[in-house]
Design a protein around this motif. Structure first.
Motif, PDB file in Angstrom:
ATOM      1  N   ASP A   1      66.797  43.284  40.202  1.00  0.00           N
ATOM      2  CA  ASP A   1      67.050  42.876  41.587  1.00  0.00           C
ATOM      3  C   ASP A   1      65.748  42.654  42.347  1.00  0.00           C
ATOM      4  N   GLU A   2      64.767  43.520  42.112  1.00  0.00           N
ATOM      5  CA  GLU A   2      63.501  43.396  42.824  1.00  0.00           C
ATOM      6  C   GLU A   2      62.792  42.086  42.463  1.00  0.00           C
ATOM      7  N   ALA A   3      62.750  41.759  41.158  1.00  0.00           N
ATOM      8  CA  ALA A   3      62.088  40.526  40.727  1.00  0.00           C
ATOM      9  C   ALA A   3      62.848  39.307  41.237  1.00  0.00           C
ATOM     10  N   TYR A   4      64.166  39.358  41.236  1.00  0.00           N
ATOM     11  CA  TYR A   4      64.975  38.236  41.712  1.00  0.00           C
ATOM     12  C   TYR A   4      64.753  38.009  43.207  1.00  0.00           C
ATOM     13  N   ASN A   5      64.760  39.081  43.990  1.00  0.00           N
ATOM     14  CA  ASN A   5      64.568  38.951  45.438  1.00  0.00           C
ATOM     15  C   ASN A   5      63.166  38.445  45.771  1.00  0.00           C
ATOM     16  N   ALA A   6      62.145  38.889  45.030  1.00  0.00           N
ATOM     17  CA  ALA A   6      60.782  38.409  45.256  1.00  0.00           C
ATOM     18  C   ALA A   6      60.681  36.921  44.949  1.00  0.00           C
ATOM     19  N   LYS A   7      61.302  36.495  43.876  1.00  0.00           N
ATOM     20  CA  LYS A   7      61.280  35.080  43.502  1.00  0.00           C
ATOM     21  C   LYS A   7      62.034  34.247  44.536  1.00  0.00           C
ATOM     22  N   LEU A   8      63.144  34.764  45.023  1.00  0.00           N
ATOM     23  CA  LEU A   8      63.935  34.066  46.027  1.00  0.00           C
ATOM     24  C   LEU A   8      63.152  33.925  47.336  1.00  0.00           C
TER      25      LEU A   8
ATOM     26  N   ALA B   1      60.027  30.444  51.111  1.00  0.00           N
ATOM     27  CA  ALA B   1      58.816  30.230  51.910  1.00  0.00           C
ATOM     28  C   ALA B   1      58.221  28.847  51.663  1.00  0.00           C
ATOM     29  N   THR B   2      58.297  28.344  50.466  1.00  0.00           N
ATOM     30  CA  THR B   2      57.700  27.044  50.142  1.00  0.00           C
ATOM     31  C   THR B   2      58.678  25.886  50.293  1.00  0.00           C
ATOM     32  N   LYS B   3      59.922  26.141  50.404  1.00  0.00           N
ATOM     33  CA  LYS B   3      60.931  25.088  50.485  1.00  0.00           C
ATOM     34  C   LYS B   3      61.072  24.604  51.929  1.00  0.00           C
ATOM     35  N   VAL B   4      61.109  23.287  52.115  1.00  0.00           N
ATOM     36  CA  VAL B   4      61.265  22.693  53.443  1.00  0.00           C
ATOM     37  C   VAL B   4      62.731  22.306  53.608  1.00  0.00           C
TER      38      VAL B   4
END
Length: 177
Positions: A146-153, A158-161
């Motif tokens: 869950d931690e890795a998934y939330n960090a990736k999300l 942040a980079t998606k417009v």
């Protein structure tokens, strides 16, 4: 473990002691998740009456199951204590549905032992190093914490417009004022 009713009559005055190793490899057919099972040590005693056999069992053994996260082998030791009754009299069987019926003249305890072992199989079991695994992928599946998934999300967000604001981003890029 099988006994004939006639064979058990010699223990009518006292309890018949039990101390045997029983091979229960057939549970692997009934539950394919069980990868291996050691011979199960059965101890206890049985008392026989005129129409009923009452047994007190203690089963000890180890079964091998797959880790729910890594699919590695995990050994699960078990100790099961149970009281079971068997009867060959129709009136006793009709009065209590928790008594095992005896078919013919032979009492077979193996199916009862199998049921007791199958009830001990947990829904999930984890290997000791399962917590060290953070991500894994295969054909048609992937695993991540869950931690890795939330960090990736969060990183993707942040980079998606937002597509509705894409034209506004181009406004600041233009140089003709």
């Amino acid at each position: 473990m099988k006994w004939s009713i006639h064979q058990l009559q010699k223990y009518r005055q006292g309890a018949m002691p039990l101390d045997e190793a029983v091979d229960l490899e057939s549970v692997k057919i009934r539950n394919p998740e069980i990868r291996n099972i050691t011979p199960v040590r059965v101890t206890g005693s049985c008392t026989i009456g005129s129409k009923k056999l009452t047994c007190r069992f203690r089963l000890e053994g180890t079964m091998t199951l797959p880790c729910s996260r890594t699919w590695e082998d995990v050994e699960l030791p078990f100790v099961i204590e149970a009281d079971e009754q068997f009867s060959w009299d129709e009136t006793i069987l009709a009065a209590d549905d928790e008594i095992h019926p005896v078919v013919g003249e032979t009492i077979d305890l193996t199916p009862v032992f199998e049921e007791l072992v199958l009830l001990e199989v947990p829904l999930q079991i984890f290997s000791p190093n399962a917590d060290d695994m953070k991500e894994a992928k295969g054909q048609g599946w992937s695993y991540t914490t869950d931690e890795a998934y939330n960090a990736k999300l969060r990183e993707e967000m942040a980079t998606k417009v937002d597509p509705r604001l894409a034209g506004l981003a181009k406004f600041f890029e233009s140089k003709d004022e």
